[in-house]
Design a protein around this motif. Structure first.
Motif, PDB file in Angstrom:
ATOM      1  N   THR A 210       0.930  -1.339  -0.032  1.00  0.00           N
ATOM      2  CA  THR A 210      -0.028   0.017   0.030  1.00  0.00           C
ATOM      3  C   THR A 210       1.007   1.458  -0.030  1.00  0.00           C
ATOM      4  OG1 THR A 210      -1.689  -1.352   1.056  1.00  0.00           O
ATOM      5  CG2 THR A 210      -1.806   1.080   1.230  1.00  0.00           C
TER       6      THR A 210
ATOM      7  N   ILE B 118       2.308   3.649   3.276  1.00  0.00           N
ATOM      8  CA  ILE B 118       2.657   2.874   4.376  1.00  0.00           C
ATOM      9  C   ILE B 118       4.321   2.663   4.215  1.00  0.00           C
ATOM     10  CG2 ILE B 118       2.146   0.891   5.789  1.00  0.00           C
ATOM     11  CD1 ILE B 118      -0.186   3.042   5.532  1.00  0.00           C
TER      12      ILE B 118
ATOM     13  N   ASP C 270       6.517   4.126   2.561  1.00  0.00           N
ATOM     14  CA  ASP C 270       6.774   3.928   1.080  1.00  0.00           C
ATOM     15  C   ASP C 270       6.296   5.431   0.744  1.00  0.00           C
ATOM     16  OD1 ASP C 270       7.529   2.037   0.000  1.00  0.00           O
ATOM     17  OD2 ASP C 270       5.670   0.700  -0.415  1.00  0.00           O
TER      18      ASP C 270
ATOM     19  N   TYR D 214       8.940  -3.107  10.651  1.00  0.00           N
ATOM     20  CA  TYR D 214       9.190  -3.483   9.101  1.00  0.00           C
ATOM     21  C   TYR D 214      11.038  -3.627   9.545  1.00  0.00           C
ATOM     22  CZ  TYR D 214       5.173  -2.774   6.619  1.00  0.00           C
ATOM     23  OH  TYR D 214       3.666  -2.998   6.119  1.00  0.00           O
TER      24      TYR D 214
ATOM     25  N   LEU E 181       5.707 -12.923   3.352  1.00  0.00           N
ATOM     26  CA  LEU E 181       4.426 -13.061   3.152  1.00  0.00           C
ATOM     27  C   LEU E 181       4.055 -13.181   1.894  1.00  0.00           C
ATOM     28  CD1 LEU E 181       3.467 -10.529   6.051  1.00  0.00           C
ATOM     29  CD2 LEU E 181       3.353 -13.001   5.972  1.00  0.00           C
TER      30      LEU E 181
ATOM     31  N   TYR F 170      11.196  -8.885   6.147  1.00  0.00           N
ATOM     32  CA  TYR F 170      10.510  -9.278   7.593  1.00  0.00           C
ATOM     33  C   TYR F 170       9.349  -8.195   8.152  1.00  0.00           C
ATOM     34  CZ  TYR F 170      14.159 -12.728   8.356  1.00  0.00           C
ATOM     35  OH  TYR F 170      14.998 -13.802   8.171  1.00  0.00           O
TER      36      TYR F 170
END
Ligand code: SAM
Length: 277
Positions: A91, A94, A96, A165, A193, A221
């Protein structure tokens, strides 16, 4: 179902964090139909678009050009064009790029429409089994060790679940510091994920640090740390008389012991005094 794209609007479009099947039909339609796409890395987004057979023009928008490019994108939106903002994965905004562009648009009355899609921390949290009623999202810790220590220390008494993160080359140092400063708590380690080597486990931090010593960390991770446990107040289980007696044994006279007891319990002096009449 038809998706209409409005002119003069910015669409915040999530993209997969691994599994391409997580691209939603609405995201695909939006990327197809907007006038242009602002993206973090044109090569990454170009590849994604070609996998879905979408042709559209790409504008680079990242951390290092966001000021100048943001103004350009805003101008185009104000002139009636529509745009999507995407990042390399997940997204936008986030941890980013995207947050500044969204803010700029809102400040200038340009409508912003968010789409629903992949986000690494939400995915990890949903499978962690840790308290998800109240949590805080830290994202990336600072690279500078001193600043990193300060941020970790600020979580010492944080009772909410804390989400980080982390990149593989920093995970070992971060895990060790979390253990050293916050003590051995449960951590949910969510790696890769939605990818082939997805791994999600909930283990004590000490065990995770041990694992990292034996195997080189690989992939991306999300770490989700259990919040600080409620420490029981020392007077829990004491009656009011015993609580006041405790202070009197420490040398306080009765009135001051009542005052101290009332303060501990967050009640008025009179409330405690009543027990001694
Ligand atoms: N905007 C993205 C989102 O919605 O989650 C996050 C982008 S941030 C630059 C990249 C970080 O997200 C990675 O370093 C990692 O901590 C986390 N991340 C992204 N994809 C992941 C995945 N497939 N598995 C685990 N963590 C992931």
């Amino acid at each position: 179902m038809a998706f209409e794209v409005q002119k003069g609007t910015l669409y915040v479009v999530p993209t997969p964090i691994g599994n391409l099947a997580d691209m939603t039909p609405r995201a695909l339609e939006t990327l197809k139909n907007v006038d242009f796409i602002a993206c973090e890395d044109t090569r990454v987004t170009g590849k994604l678009l070609s996998l879905f057979d979408i042709k559209n023009s790409l504008v680079s928008y990242h951390e290092h050009n966001k000021k100048k490019q943001g103004e350009e994108i805003l101008k185009r939106l104000q002139n009636g064009e529509s745009a999507s903002v995407v990042t390399d994965a997940g997204t936008p905004a986030i941890s980013d790029p995207g947050e500044d562009l969204v803010r700029l648009c809102l400040e200038h009355g340009v409508p912003v429409v968010p789409l629903v899609g992949a986000c690494a921390f939400v995915t990890a949290l949903s499978a962690s089994g840790l308290d998800s009623r109240r949590f805080c999202f830290e994202g990336f810790l600072p690279a500078d060790k001193g600043e990193k220590l300060d941020v970790i220390k600020s979580y010492k008494n944080e009772k909410r679940t804390v989400i980080f993160y982390e990149a593989p080359h920093r995970i070992e140092e971060t895990a060790k510091l979390l253990l050293e400063i916050l003590g051995d708590r449960k951590v949910c380690v969510a790696r890769e994920l939605t990818k082939l080597n997805e791994e999600i486990c909930v283990i004590p931090l000490s065990e995770f640090c041990g694992k990292l010593q034996n195997t080189a960390p690989k992939g991306e991770y999300v770490l989700i740390l259990e919040g600080a446990k409620d420490e029981k107040p020392f007077f829990e289980g004491l009656s009011i008389e015993q609580h006041v007696g405790f202070y009197m044994k420490q040398g306080l006279d009765k009135m001051n012991a009542i005052k101290a007891c009332a303060k501990d319990r967050g009640v008025s002096k009179n409330e405690i005094y009543k027990h001694f009449i």
